[in-house]
Design a protein around this motif. Structure first.
Motif, mmCIF file in Angstrom:
data_model
loop_
_atom_site.group_PDB
_atom_site.id
_atom_site.type_symbol
_atom_site.label_atom_id
_atom_site.label_comp_id
_atom_site.label_asym_id
_atom_site.label_seq_id
_atom_site.Cartn_x
_atom_site.Cartn_y
_atom_site.Cartn_z
ATOM 1 N N ARG A 6 -5.674 4.647 5.245
ATOM 2 C CA ARG A 6 -4.903 3.473 5.645
ATOM 3 C C ARG A 6 -4.393 2.703 4.408
ATOM 4 N N HIS A 7 -5.291 2.541 3.432
ATOM 5 C CA HIS A 7 -4.901 1.844 2.200
ATOM 6 C C HIS A 7 -3.813 2.613 1.453
ATOM 7 N N LEU A 8 -3.989 3.924 1.405
ATOM 8 C CA LEU A 8 -3.011 4.770 0.710
ATOM 9 C C LEU A 8 -1.649 4.662 1.399
ATOM 10 N N GLY A 9 -1.679 4.716 2.742
ATOM 11 C CA GLY A 9 -0.437 4.609 3.515
ATOM 12 C C GLY A 9 0.249 3.278 3.275
ATOM 13 N N ARG A 10 -0.552 2.203 3.287
ATOM 14 C CA ARG A 10 0.028 0.874 3.068
ATOM 15 C C ARG A 10 0.621 0.768 1.662
ATOM 16 N N TRP A 11 -0.107 1.329 0.693
ATOM 17 C CA TRP A 11 0.366 1.297 -0.685
ATOM 18 C C TRP A 11 1.683 2.066 -0.819
ATOM 19 N N LEU A 12 1.729 3.239 -0.160
ATOM 20 C CA LEU A 12 2.950 4.051 -0.221
ATOM 21 C C LEU A 12 4.129 3.334 0.445
ATOM 22 N N LEU A 13 3.853 2.723 1.600
ATOM 23 C CA LEU A 13 4.917 1.994 2.313
ATOM 24 C C LEU A 13 5.448 0.845 1.455
ATOM 25 N N ASN A 14 4.524 0.095 0.848
ATOM 26 C CA ASN A 14 4.940 -1.017 -0.028
ATOM 27 C C ASN A 14 5.778 -0.504 -1.182
ATOM 28 N N TRP A 15 5.343 0.639 -1.723
ATOM 29 C CA TRP A 15 6.031 1.201 -2.878
ATOM 30 C C TRP A 15 7.459 1.619 -2.505
ATOM 31 N N VAL A 16 7.579 2.288 -1.355
ATOM 32 C CA VAL A 16 8.907 2.729 -0.902
ATOM 33 C C VAL A 16 9.791 1.514 -0.619
#
Lengths: 256, 247
Positions: A6-16
């Motif tokens: 979940r954290h990784l997904g959120r981080w990736l979404l923020n990054w994109v």
């Protein structure tokens, strides 16, 4: 495990999301270059800030880079009896790779951080809002000249880096280690082709635009006072250095 | 006439403006008072379109600012000037360039006329001609406010918004700034909104006073009416009573 994903997904979404916002910021800034008023004087001021004031650090870095390349190259080439190829080794390393990358890293550390701090302070002291209320577009007045200055100044600084690096290499290779001056330059002339120079120019254009976009974006959206400016400046230096190296790999693979 | 109708704004789920209704008559000075952090500056930024509300309207002569974008918003802003809390003077420009900035950007006046107007405004703010060549970081807080007021006045706007105009100034300088606001208002007759929490000094300049509390206007009237208002929250604020338990 689920929490980690979940954290990784959120981080990736923020990054994109941030990458997309940065791209739109860049496009908006560049589009405003074609809308009057053209702000030629502001462009000259920014070329001075980003380019001229970075010259000294670029000169020093270039001289020592050329010198150490010649030193390393000489002792490696001597093992194979090929000291005559020192000029081409130094020139190709500088023009293709070291010149654009090290110039970009120096500009990012010196001018990128300064750009973020300047715009960030303008944000927290409401100077950007003041421009808005005077019906002056802050993107056009503040950001657009910096983007154009990055496009102009970084390739010129890279060219200076290459020339000074080659001269630094000459100092060590020819003057100190005794390689023949003729073979140093003739090897260079024979081995460097237009594609090498074009590749270096394209890299420096992309790096210049990347650094100033990141720096301006981070400054423009600074929040939370002085601490926010400090954080944004730090992020600019780290992110632009990483992006320069990532772009370098991508562009090198195109030009090989 | 500026009319604010049912204005709502929240940040991170917390309501800052919770249904504001307020009218600011043309040519008058309306002062919005309230404790620090109640959203006075947020309200001001909605009037000039720097912030967008969650819902509600800000009407300036029946034009809804919240619906304007791009060029139309820029055109409307030409009627405004804002005196920001810290002055918002441009660090890279000296005092002369700061004050001349709106004229250089938005008019085609000759250089000599711009110079004349800048010196006239600086003189009006009791600033000596030598100050013109100083940079903002060389000025005291009071001088910065006066330079910012000169910049706000230079284009003779119809509407001026003052965001905490005397915060951080000593009492004599606060009185000077309020005196200058009064004087320039008498000369030009602009419509003004002043957000402040400096009592009782703000009553010197106000034609009307509104009190903002918990995102709503809880009192509105002339300075005399507000001073005699029955609401205990208004009286408590005016008297500066210690309010440890509130919020």
């Amino acid at each position: 495990m689920v929490t980690f994903i979940r954290h990784l997904g959120r981080w990736l979404l923020n990054w994109v999301q941030e990458a997309g916002a940065m791209l739109l910021f860049l496009l908006q800034g560049l589009a405003l270059a074609f809308v009057p008023p053209f702000r030629f004087r502001r462009l000259l001021q920014e070329i001075n800030l980003i380019g001229v004031k970075s010259t000294l650090i670029v000169l020093l870095t270039a001289a020592f880079t050329g010198m150490v390349l010649a030193l390393q190259g000489y002792y490696t080439l001597r093992k194979y009896g090929s000291e005559g190829a020192l000029g081409s080794a130094v020139a190709l390393s500088l023009i293709r790779e070291m010149g654009p990358v090290l110039t970009a890293l120096m500009v990012s550390a010196r001018a990128g951080s300064a750009v973020t701090a300047e715009i960030g302070i303008m944000r927290i002291t409401e100077q950007l809002d003041a421009l808005d209320t005077m019906a002056v577009n802050p993107m056009q007045y503040v950001v657009m000249p910096k983007l154009l200055a990055g496009l102009i100044a970084v390739p010129l600084l890279t060219a200076i880096f290459d020339v000074v690096g080659i001269l630094g290499g000459y100092l060590v290779g020819v003057v100190l280690l005794g390689v023949s001056s003729g073979s140093y330059f003739s090897g260079m002339v024979q081995s460097v082709v237009p594609l090498d120079i074009n590749g270096g120019v394209v890299k420096s254009l992309v790096f210049g635009l990347t650094i100033i976009t990141v720096a301006s974006f981070k400054g423009y959206y600074t929040e939370h006072g002085a601490e926010g400016v400090s954080r944004a400046t730090n992020q600019t230096v780290v992110l632009s250095a990483v992006l320069v190296l990532a772009w370098d790999y991508i562009l090198t693979s195109f030009f090989m | 006439m500026i009319r604010i109708i049912d204005l709502y704004k929240s940040f991170n789920g917390q309501a800052v403006l919770d249904g504001i209704n307020l009218e600011m008559p043309t040519g008058k000075i309306t002062v919005v008072i309230g404790k620090s952090g109640v959203g006075k500056s947020v309200l001001l930024k909605h009037i000039i379109g720097l912030l967008r509300p969650d819902r509600g309207q800000v009407l300036i002569d029946d034009v809804d600012v919240t619906q304007l974008r791009g060029r139309k918003l820029q055109e409307l802003r030409r009627r405004f000037a804002v005196l920001f809390q810290g002055g918002a003077l441009f660090d890279s420009l000296n005092v002369f360039e700061n004050v001349a900035f709106p004229l250089k950007e938005k008019t085609k006046l000759p250089e000599a006329e711009i110079t004349r107007r800048v010196h006239e405004r600086l003189d009006q703010m009791n600033l000596s001609p030598e100050v013109a060549f100083k940079f903002p970081d060389e000025l005291s807080g009071g001088m910065k406010k006066r330079v910012a007021l000169a910049r706000a006045m230079i284009q003779e706007p119809e509407i001026i918004l003052f965001d905490e105009p005397v915060t951080g100034l000593d009492p004599p300088m606060s009185n000077t700034v309020f005196h200058l606001i009064n004087k320039t208002h008498d000369d030009s007759g602009y419509t003004a909104l002043v957000v402040a929490h400096d009592l009782p000094e703000v009553f010197q300049v106000a034609d009307y006073v509104a009190m903002l509390h918990h995102g709503r206007i809880i009192a509105y009237g002339t300075p005399e009416e507000i001073q005699h208002h029955q609401d205990p929250k208004v009286q408590s604020f005016i008297k500066g009573e210690v309010d440890f338990l509130e919020d």
